[in-house]
Design a protein around this motif. Structure first.
Motif, PDB file in Angstrom:
ATOM      1  N   HIS A  42      -5.549  -1.656   5.827  1.00 50.05           N
ATOM      2  CA  HIS A  42      -4.507  -0.549   5.360  1.00 50.05           C
ATOM      3  C   HIS A  42      -3.633  -0.296   6.168  1.00 50.05           C
ATOM      4  O   HIS A  42      -3.467   0.853   6.857  1.00 50.05           O
ATOM      5  N   ASP A  77      -8.357   4.094  -1.078  1.00 46.57           N
ATOM      6  CA  ASP A  77      -7.661   4.073   0.582  1.00 46.57           C
ATOM      7  C   ASP A  77      -7.444   5.510   0.883  1.00 46.57           C
ATOM      8  O   ASP A  77      -7.785   6.253   1.181  1.00 46.57           O
ATOM      9  N   ASP A  78      -7.151   5.024   1.998  1.00 47.54           N
ATOM     10  CA  ASP A  78      -6.705   5.857   3.453  1.00 47.54           C
ATOM     11  C   ASP A  78      -8.361   6.701   4.636  1.00 47.54           C
ATOM     12  O   ASP A  78      -7.798   7.349   5.131  1.00 47.54           O
ATOM     13  N   TYR A 109       1.348   3.012   1.926  1.00 47.30           N
ATOM     14  CA  TYR A 109       2.345   3.944   1.725  1.00 47.30           C
ATOM     15  C   TYR A 109       2.997   3.247  -0.236  1.00 47.30           C
ATOM     16  O   TYR A 109       3.855   3.588  -1.385  1.00 47.30           O
ATOM     17  N   HIS A 168      -0.689   3.336   9.866  1.00 48.64           N
ATOM     18  CA  HIS A 168      -0.483   4.521   8.558  1.00 48.64           C
ATOM     19  C   HIS A 168       1.089   5.296   8.809  1.00 48.64           C
ATOM     20  O   HIS A 168       0.968   6.397   8.377  1.00 48.64           O
TER      21      HIS A 168
HETATM   22 ZN   LIG Z   1      -2.231   5.364   2.566  1.00 47.14          ZN
END
Ligand SMILES: [Zn+2]
Length: 253
Positions: free
Chosen positions: A121, A70-71, A163, A125
């Protein structure tokens, strides 16, 4: 089934019953307290299925697992993680953040061209993402998909909640975008772990058939343990498959 709608109806009925039967005020407080706990649990457990349906694992009968990151795309670690995955011939899913894509187009293209899949995602964010109205969330998700389409020409079908938090507004937004919400059943805790050895051992201990493992391609701890982790998984007889293969769903429209 314990979900938001059924739970809310049951709580309203309980409150009504308490009122009709002349219960003391603290009974109402206890009922509302339990309701708050359930709402909290439903929000913070991505696998609770409380607000929306999430896919958190593959079939447990097969000794297969899927890696997810992720991210990214992130200048810090994504390229080095791709190097490791290439060297070990291991496929993965990258749940990218839309705002990280401008300037990192080559990284996104590389993820795609090296056989990994890209999931949504969110675009922002944002720390307050979970407080957004459903329409704003939907717009955010669509903006992320537009970024992916702009760079590699495909539109992701998989969405992972920022999250890992879910709520009724997110459920509505995901439904409107017709994406599939993807969670995990092994959370590496790589962003908070300060001990790589411990992180590695905990992950190996929690391995199970059908697992979806959550990593982040933004932290060096993940990069450092990844080669040995992949080797150990395979030594234990697990096959690393791509997320779409593990859950038997198409990754792009
Ligand atoms: Zn994330």
């Amino acid at each position: 089934m314990l979900n938001f709608r059924n739970t809310s109806i049951a709580i309203i009925l309980l409150l009504l019953l308490s009122w009709i039967t002349g219960m003391s005020w603290y009974v109402f407080v206890i009922i509302l307290f339990i309701y708050s706990l359930l709402l909290f649990w439903g929000s913070y457990r991505v696998d609770s299925q409380f607000y929306l349906t999430t896919i958190n694992n593959g079939r447990p009968g097969k000794k297969q697992i899927a890696l997810s990151f992720d991210d990214g795309p992130a200048i810090s670690c994504t390229a080095a993680i791709l190097d490791v995955l290439k060297q070990k011939t291991a496929p993965a899913a990258f749940f990218c953040i839309g705002k990280n894509i401008p300037g990192n187009e080559l990284l996104l293209e590389r993820i795609h061209s090296e056989g990994h899949i890209i999931g949504n995602h969110s675009y922002s964010h944002h720390p307050l993402f979970d407080l957004y109205a459903a329409s704003r969330m939907e717009q955010d998700l669509l903006q992320m998909n537009s970024e992916v389409k702009r760079v590699i020409g495909v539109v992701p079908c998989f969405f992972r909640p920022p999250y890992g938090v879910t709520n009724p507004n997110l459920a509505k937004a995901v439904k409107n975008t017709r994406m599939k919400a993807i969670g995990w059943n092994i959370r590496s805790m790589d962003t908070v772990s300060r001990n790589e050895e411990k992180l590695f051992r905990q992950l190996i201990r929690s391995l199970q058939p059908g697992a979806i493992i959550l990593f982040h391609d933004t932290v060096t701890a993940t990069l450092n343990i990844l080669p040995a982790f992949i080797e150990e998984i395979r030594r234990k007889g697990f096959e690393i498959v791509r997320l779409d293969q593990l859950i038997n769903e198409k990754p792009y429209e």
